[in-house]
Design an enzyme around this catalytic site. Structure first.
Site, short mmCIF file in Angstrom:
data_model
loop_
_atom_site.label_atom_id
_atom_site.label_comp_id
_atom_site.label_asym_id
_atom_site.label_seq_id
_atom_site.Cartn_x
_atom_site.Cartn_y
_atom_site.Cartn_z
N THR A 53 0.85 -1.19 0.00
CA THR A 53 0.00 0.00 0.00
C THR A 53 0.89 1.25 0.00
OG1 THR A 53 -0.20 -0.09 2.40
CG2 THR A 53 -1.93 -1.19 1.13
N THR A 55 1.51 4.47 1.59
CA THR A 55 2.31 5.01 2.69
C THR A 55 3.23 3.94 3.27
OG1 THR A 55 0.58 6.61 3.22
CG2 THR A 55 2.21 6.17 4.94
N CYS A 56 2.73 2.74 3.39
CA CYS A 56 3.51 1.64 3.95
C CYS A 56 4.73 1.32 3.10
CB CYS A 56 2.64 0.40 4.09
SG CYS A 56 1.11 0.66 5.02
N SER A 57 4.56 1.39 1.78
CA SER A 57 5.62 0.99 0.85
C SER A 57 6.58 2.11 0.46
CB SER A 57 5.00 0.43 -0.44
OG SER A 57 4.29 -0.74 -0.16
N LEU A 61 7.87 1.49 5.86
CA LEU A 61 8.85 0.40 5.88
C LEU A 61 10.22 0.84 5.36
CD1 LEU A 61 9.76 -2.47 6.43
CD2 LEU A 61 8.57 -3.19 4.34
#
Length: 187
Positions: A53, A55-57, A61
């Site tokens: 996704t 923001t996560c990617s 992270l």
């Protein structure tokens, strides 16, 4: 915020590389528990809505990966990323992003996330049940510091990110280090 809550006992179904298997998918199942991940260690755990996704990617992270060595300087033994995704998805995501330092934990059924009180519906995005974005400093299985994004809500229209960022957690750890050094000043 300081918290002294024991994390729940959960078994995670992971996939680990095993060259003895051969073929294009040399992985085997391995069950790891919260004790395997958290007992006798001081770690940072962060949880996010989903692998691959935005923001996560693009931020969360990758930033934890870039700042991993800074966490080690603050006495953190490991950094864990947890998501309500299965082991296949988590492994593919880690490989796609070139993650080498942060360990990815698949919470495929959402059991750990539910027991942490962070399982939320994201049906408005077609995700189903996922984790609310949060982070924690965990010392020997006990939450030492808690970083939860505001607005915890099923089908939340926004995706807040900042409180659980690695930059914020590092700043908190450094502030705690400075406060401890000041209170233990010269004799």
């Amino acid at each position: 915020m300081p918290v002294k809550k024991k994390i729940p006992f959960v078994a995670f179904h992971t996939r680990v590389r095993d060259e003895t298997i051969g073929g294009p998918n040399p992985y085997r199942w391995e069950v790891k528990t919260t004790e395997d991940y958290f007992s006798g260690k001081r770690v940072v755990l962060f949880s996010l809505p989903g692998a691959f996704t935005p923001t996560c990617s693009t931020r969360q992270l990758p930033d934890f990966e870039k700042l991993y060595d800074e966490f080690r300087k603050q006495g953190i033994e490991s950094v864990y990323c947890l998501s309500v995704n299965d082991a296949f998805v988590m492994n593919a995501w880690g490989k796609a992003l070139g993650v080498e330092k942060v360990k990815l934990i698949p919470d495929g059924s959402g059991e750990f996330t539910r027991k942490m009180g962070m399982l939320v519906a994201k049906d408005n995005l077609g995700f189903g049940m996922r984790s609310w974005r949060y982070a924690a400093v965990v010392n020997d299985g006990v939450v030492e510091r808690w970083f939860e994004e505001g607005g915890l809500l099923d089908n939340c229209e926004s995706d807040p990110y900042g409180v659980s960022s690695p930059q914020n957690i590092l700043e908190t750890l450094r502030t705690l280090d400075t406060a401890t050094a000041s209170s233990n000043g010269p004799d």
